[in-house]
Design a protein around this motif. Structure first.
Motif, short mmCIF file in Angstrom:
data_model
loop_
_atom_site.label_atom_id
_atom_site.label_comp_id
_atom_site.label_asym_id
_atom_site.label_seq_id
_atom_site.Cartn_x
_atom_site.Cartn_y
_atom_site.Cartn_z
N HIS A 1 74.94 55.68 38.03
CA HIS A 1 74.33 56.95 37.62
C HIS A 1 72.91 57.06 38.18
O HIS A 1 72.24 58.06 38.01
CB HIS A 1 74.28 57.05 36.09
N ASP A 2 72.46 55.99 38.88
CA ASP A 2 71.10 55.90 39.41
C ASP A 2 71.05 56.51 40.81
O ASP A 2 71.48 55.89 41.79
CB ASP A 2 70.66 54.44 39.44
N GLU A 3 70.54 57.71 40.92
CA GLU A 3 70.55 58.40 42.22
C GLU A 3 69.60 57.77 43.23
O GLU A 3 69.83 57.87 44.44
CB GLU A 3 70.25 59.88 42.02
N SER A 4 68.55 57.10 42.77
CA SER A 4 67.65 56.42 43.71
C SER A 4 68.35 55.23 44.34
O SER A 4 68.13 54.92 45.52
CB SER A 4 66.37 55.98 43.00
N LEU A 5 69.18 54.54 43.58
CA LEU A 5 69.98 53.45 44.13
C LEU A 5 71.01 54.01 45.11
O LEU A 5 71.19 53.48 46.21
CB LEU A 5 70.68 52.69 42.99
#
Length: 230
Positions: free
Chosen positions: A207-211
């Motif tokens: 759910h981590d868009e930066s990842l």
């Protein structure tokens, strides 16, 4: 990273429907996906969107309700559960949000286990496990059991275990979900470093868009279908 013209994953019209109460619930709907060898793919989506279900289906841990799926050129649809598990050994690795380490086994034994299951002699497996522990910065933690390790250390052991058999394909399910941001950043750095060193195809759900932005390609799971992330 150099990508192969050969598909590591090929999924056609994959659907997954389960029964919720007395009503059918569609989680995946006629989904199509091609992942090139050596690619790093992120699949994002909100909680409950079906990301983990999709990953389980793609990895052959769960069966889709219908559709065709091949991994590394092998049609999983013609295999039963035992055959799929035997085929994955040594070819496919996993990193889970909840680590999934054996509680009573040492870090060395947790890492050595998949190699032993793939047929590597115990002595050679433990020697390789020792090398991998050093790669993830835990050379002095080999005798420790999971309860003697922090969450970040447990996930590093899980990373070492995932790469132990030098898999061609690695699936990661929310690999930083149970970690604080600083520890999660360390884990991701090590994951990508190992991925690069071993030229492994990586499919992660998060759910981590930066990842997700650090991968070669990012797709969003919405309404049971995949679309390019904006």
């Amino acid at each position: 990273m150099s990508l192969s013209t050969t598909s590591a994953v090929s999924a056609t019209n994959i659907a997954k429907t389960v029964t919720s109460g007395q009503q059918p619930l569609t989680i995946l709907s006629n989904l199509n996906l091609e992942v090139a060898g050596g690619e790093r793919l992120a699949i994002i989506g909100t909680s409950g969107s079906g990301k983990s279900t999709l990953l389980a289906c793609l990895a052959g841990l769960d069966q889709p309700s219908h559709g065709d799926l091949s991994l590394l050129g092998q049609d999983l649809g013609v295999m039963d559960e035992d055959a799929r598990a035997a085929w994955r050994a040594g070819r496919v690795g996993f990193v889970f949000q909840s680590f999934q380490l054996l509680a009573g086994a040492s870090a060395i034994d947790n890492i050595a286990l998949p190699m032993e299951l793939a047929g590597t002699p115990r002595g050679a497996a433990r020697a390789r496990a020792t090398e991998l522990l050093a790669e993830v910065g835990l050379a002095d933690r080999g005798a420790h059991t999971p309860r003697q390790l922090s969450g970040g250390e447990q996930q590093r052991v899980a990373l070492a275990r995932a790469f132990a058999t030098k898999p061609a394909l690695l699936f990661a399910d929310e690999p930083t979900g149970n970690l604080d941001s600083a520890t999660g950043e360390q884990i991701i750095a090590r994951l990508f470093a190992l991925n690069e060193a071993h030229a492994t195809t990586l499919i992660l759900v998060t759910h981590d868009e930066s990842l997700a932005a650090r991968c070669d390609r990012c797709l969003r799971l919405t309404g049971g279908r995949l679309e390019a992330a904006s």
